[in-house]
Design an enzyme around this catalytic site. Structure first.
Site, PDB file in Angstrom:
ATOM      1  N   LEU A 102       0.868  -1.174   0.000  1.00  0.00           N
ATOM      2  CA  LEU A 102       0.000   0.000   0.000  1.00  0.00           C
ATOM      3  C   LEU A 102       0.906   1.224   0.000  1.00  0.00           C
ATOM      4  O   LEU A 102       1.928   1.247   0.685  1.00  0.00           O
ATOM      5  CB  LEU A 102      -0.899   0.032   1.245  1.00  0.00           C
ATOM      6  N   ASP A 103       0.526   2.253  -0.760  1.00  0.00           N
ATOM      7  CA  ASP A 103       1.291   3.492  -0.754  1.00  0.00           C
ATOM      8  C   ASP A 103       1.299   4.097   0.648  1.00  0.00           C
ATOM      9  O   ASP A 103       0.404   3.824   1.462  1.00  0.00           O
ATOM     10  CB  ASP A 103       0.684   4.502  -1.732  1.00  0.00           C
ATOM     11  N   ARG A 104       2.278   4.939   0.907  1.00  0.00           N
ATOM     12  CA  ARG A 104       2.417   5.561   2.232  1.00  0.00           C
ATOM     13  C   ARG A 104       1.097   6.184   2.718  1.00  0.00           C
ATOM     14  O   ARG A 104       0.707   6.033   3.877  1.00  0.00           O
ATOM     15  CB  ARG A 104       3.501   6.651   2.182  1.00  0.00           C
TER      16      ARG A 104
END
Length: 294
Positions: free
Chosen positions: A134-136
């Site tokens: 998952l992206d930040r």
């Protein structure tokens, strides 16, 4: 500490020899079975057993999991929001603004570090194995395997469609039609190395979407990924002029939320030990819930 994965013998597999079950159903090699036998790593109904023993419905088979030697990251004390956990799998609710795994110059302060700290506190040495990323700034469900066999099984599920991920996202504008499929390949951005773009020569990327709620300025979508390309949802909707609200990379800043409005709402997968379908959901974080409710 020795760890075992348990398997409950179903009616479909009664009458099979233990050796046949290990080789054909669980896909253990003959060499691995021999090693497990030497280590007393195969138990049936909590007892050592001969490999030619015929299985009965309701038998409980326990197979030793090879010990991990390191966490793979530095264990740290930090928040770990557990949505689901068993012998082979743990699903966490990732908060926004947090990296999943060390990257670049960041080696600490990530979700992986905090999960390693959680295992360490329990007295377990378990290598951190995220099944997906998952992206930040994306929140929600993320799955980790606790051993290599579970990892391999679930990774296969990702590739053949048995492992499903559902996202909720608020995108700019009103989406027409209200539901549909975006099937457009994604590749590297031609000039910006950290970005992706729709590219006819890229890898296939397929996103299914359904409108859940809409205003004149934004649309709340439920999204199912048939593929898992980097930034897939963000790239697809930005390409059509409906960037994810608050996405500073592919769209613009928003007064509604200080990150991209993207949340991994649920994961569904077949469990490698029980064969049961597991569904885990993550509640909406307050910042995204506020956007939807306003």
């Amino acid at each position: 500490m020795k760890r075992f994965q348990t398997y409950h013998i179903s009616e479909d597999h009664k009458g099979l020899s233990l050796e046949h079950y290990l080789k054909t159903i669980l896909a253990y090699s003959g060499r691995t079975i021999q090693k497990l036998t030497r280590l007393n790593g195969i138990k049936l109904n909590n007892k050592n057993v001969f490999l030619q023993r015929r299985l009965q419905q309701g038998d409980v088979l326990a197979v030793r999991i090879p010990d991990d030697r390191s966490y793979g990251v530095l264990p740290e004390k930090g928040p770990v929001d557990i949505l689901y956990e068993d012998q082979g799998v743990i699903v966490l609710n990732k908060p926004p603004h947090l990296l999943v795994h060390p990257a670049g110059h960041t080696s600490t302060g990530t979700l992986a570090n905090f999960l390693a700290g959680y295992f360490q506190q329990k007295g377990d040495v378990i290598t951190i194995r995220p099944l997906h990323r998952l992206d930040r700034d994306t929140s929600g469900c993320i799955v980790f395997a606790k051993d290599s066999r579970t990892q391999t099984f679930l990774e296969k599920g990702l590739s053949d469609g048995r492992f499903k991920r559902t996202y909720w996202s608020v995108v700019e504008g009103k989406i027409e039609p209200a539901s549909g499929i975006i099937d457009m390949p994604i590749g590297p951005h031609p000039t910006l190395p950290n970005r992706r773009a729709v590219d006819i020569n890229g890898e296939r990327a397929l996103t299914r979407y359904t409108t859940l709620k809409a205003s004149e300025k934004w649309t709340l979508l439920e999204l199912n990924l048939e593929t898992g390309r980097t930034h897939q949802i963000r790239v697809h909707f930005a390409h059509f002029g409906h960037a994810v609200v608050g996405d500073k990379m592919y769209g613009k800043r928003s007064p509604l939320i200080d990150r991209q409005a993207l949340h991994a709402k649920s994961v569904t997968f077949v469990h490698p030990a029980s064969g049961q379908l597991i569904e885990v959901q993550a509640p909406l974080p307050p910042d995204l819930a506020k956007v939807i409710d306003d």
